[in-house]
Design an enzyme around this catalytic site. Structure first.
Site, PDB file in Angstrom:
ATOM      1  N   ASP A 144       0.828  -1.199   0.000  1.00 18.48           N
ATOM      2  CA  ASP A 144       0.000   0.000   0.000  1.00 18.48           C
ATOM      3  C   ASP A 144       0.863   1.250   0.000  1.00 18.48           C
ATOM      4  O   ASP A 144       1.513   1.568   1.003  1.00 18.48           O
ATOM      5  CB  ASP A 144      -0.913  -0.003   1.221  1.00 18.48           C
ATOM      6  N   ASP A 367      -1.421   5.868  -6.754  1.00 19.93           N
ATOM      7  CA  ASP A 367      -1.701   4.925  -5.676  1.00 19.93           C
ATOM      8  C   ASP A 367      -1.678   3.495  -6.199  1.00 19.93           C
ATOM      9  O   ASP A 367      -2.248   3.197  -7.248  1.00 19.93           O
ATOM     10  CB  ASP A 367      -3.068   5.252  -5.074  1.00 19.93           C
TER      11      ASP A 367
END
Length: 491
Positions: A144, A367
């Protein structure tokens, strides 16, 4: 990563076997290549539409979490001041992992990890296998770039979600050590609310990490040895210990993590896996995500350290990260969009759409954990209308799919032609995407734009679907993002 409903705790009576055949040694040389070896989960058949709905729901949950971080940062700026020992703590956070001194003139090494796709589980996340503890044991963690804290579900697990394999047991590891509540590093994590007073020298440092919905992790902040597989230029392989890696030992963990044991943070903050490995591998990492229609045996790659092949790529381009500001979340990788191109032509979108407001709202981040790309209004509405205009008369519009828009019926068409999308950044760099990165095939006859919108007050996100078959470089030392078109199956 993405989060959803809470699942109950599960037994820890099954686990992974470790493949190592000899005791690991300590890291002494940075001029080596490090590899983690993983299998890639088989992806979901593209003719199924339900996974698209599931991914969109998870994406929206994640966007809510990311937006909550921005609001929290705004609130912190109104009440908090820097700690007087901030500089000391930053150093402790970013360079604790070498187990022996390394000469400064030596060049950083390289770590190459094979990533596992979560598409077979209806997840757009990517998983990486790590070896933790002494003796080392396997744990599969979600990557992440929108988070910093590394954490693993730990025994005793008072409230934990289901994972594949055994929970991590600190009692069985000789290298586990709690960080105490009076240790300066304890200030790097957020404490539970209400915060308990630090009454003794041996009292563990508690942490609480909230992801914006019902998902969270709570436990003890600690250090542990992570084991990596160092591969020399000659091809030989040896295991090495990376000591004193800061992580969260989670005893209360809630959320939908798709069988993972926890999370591996790749954000810009000092606690992330990438930041803590900087003394070994330098200030950059990159990944190359294979397209979702690839054979299940083909794997994506995550590389820590300088990649000479990427840096010599003739089509490598760079754009700067947005400079750090008081109102920005230090975890996120912000980039400045200037305009969007459809079919090679600039779309008329107000430039202020892409700007970061004075209170930290808006802007654009790249992201790894969000699947599709999301553009703030009015950009999304303008883009999809331009796409429809470009395709008008070529293929019938399909209006019955409840999520993506526009969709086109391409039944019987052998050579489907759709407009390419591109992003022009504020510093002049341009990232052009092939049609397969901007459109998603729901079945052989139906194709839709793989982009959605967010409210005007939210930020835009370049998701991992649009990054497929690009080698993407995060260079924090030079504060820049690199991207090069690459057949990632060959990396």
């Amino acid at each position: 990563m993405r989060f959803g409903s809470v699942s109950s705790s599960t037994s820890d009576d099954c686990g992974f076997t470790t493949p190592e055949k000899k005791p690991p040694t300590k890291v002494e040389n940075k001029n080596k290549t490090v590899k983690f070896h993983l299998k890639r989960r088989q992806e979901t058949d593209k003719t199924k539409t339900n996974p698209v709905l599931e991914l969109q729901i998870k994406d929206l949950t994640r966007i809510q979490m990311l937006h909550t971080r921005v609001l929290e940062k705004k609130n912190q700026n109104t009440v908090s001041k820097p700690h007087k020992h901030h500089k000391k703590k930053q150093e402790a956070a970013t360079s604790p992992v070498t187990s022996s001194p390394v000469e400064e003139e030596e060049k950083p090494g390289q770590l190459v990890a094979t990533l596992e796709s979560g598409m077979s589980l209806g997840s757009g996340e990517y998983f990486m296998d790590v070896l933790v503890g002494s003796p080392p044991k396997h744990f599969s963690l979600i990557l992440d770039t929108g988070s910093d804290l590394n954490w693993i579900q730990c025994l005793p697990c008072y409230d934990c979600f289901q994972q594949n394999g055994a929970f991590y047991d600190p009692a069985t590891s000789t290298s586990f050590k709690n960080i105490t509540c009076n240790d300066p590093r304890c200030n790097l994590v957020s404490p539970p609310d209400p915060q308990k007073p630090c009454k003794s020298e041996n009292q563990p440092c508690p942490y609480y990490y909230w992801y914006g919905d019902s998902s969270n992790t709570t436990g003890d902040f600690a250090v542990e040895t992570f084991t990596v597989n160092l591969t020399t230029n000659g091809g030989s392989s040896e295991l090495y210990n990376v000591e004193n890696m800061m992580f969260g030992c989670g005893h209360w963990n809630r959320g939908l993590f798709h069988g993972a044991a926890g999370l591996l943070g790749l954000g810009r903050g000092p606690l992330s896996f990438s930041s803590q490995l900087q003394s070994l591998y330098g200030h950059s990492f990159s990944y190359c995500l294979v397209d979702r229609n690839s054979d299940a045996n083909v794997s994506s790659k995550l590389i820590f350290g300088e990649d000479k092949d990427l840096l010599s790529h003739p089509n490598l381009n760079f754009t700067s990260f947005v400079a750090a500001k008081e109102n920005l979340v230090e975890t996120f990788y912000y980039v400045q969009i200037k305009s969007i191109l459809v079919g090679g032509h600039v779309v008329n979108i107000p430039e202020e759409t892409w700007n970061i407001s004075s209170d930290g709202a808006g802007g654009t981040i790249i992201d790894s954990g969000t699947t599709l790309s999301y553009f703030a209004e009015p950009a999304y509405e303008i883009i999809k209308n331009k796409i429809a205009e470009e395709v008008k008369g070529k293929y019938p519009v399909y209006r019955d799919f409840p999520v993506l828009d526009p969709c086109f019926n391409v039944s019987g068409v052998d050579n489907v032609r759709l407009p390419e999308l591109g992003i022009e950044f504020g510093d002049g760099a341009v990232w052009n995407f092939p049609t397969e990165n901007s459109f998603i095939w729901l079945n052989d006859d139906l194709v839709c734009l793989a982009i959605l919108g967010t409210p005007k007050s939210a930020f835009s996100i370049i998701g991992n679907y649009q990054q497929q078959n690009f080698h993407v470089l995060y260079d924090t030392k030079r504060s820049r993002l690199g991207f090069a078109p690459t057949k990632c199956a060959d990396v």
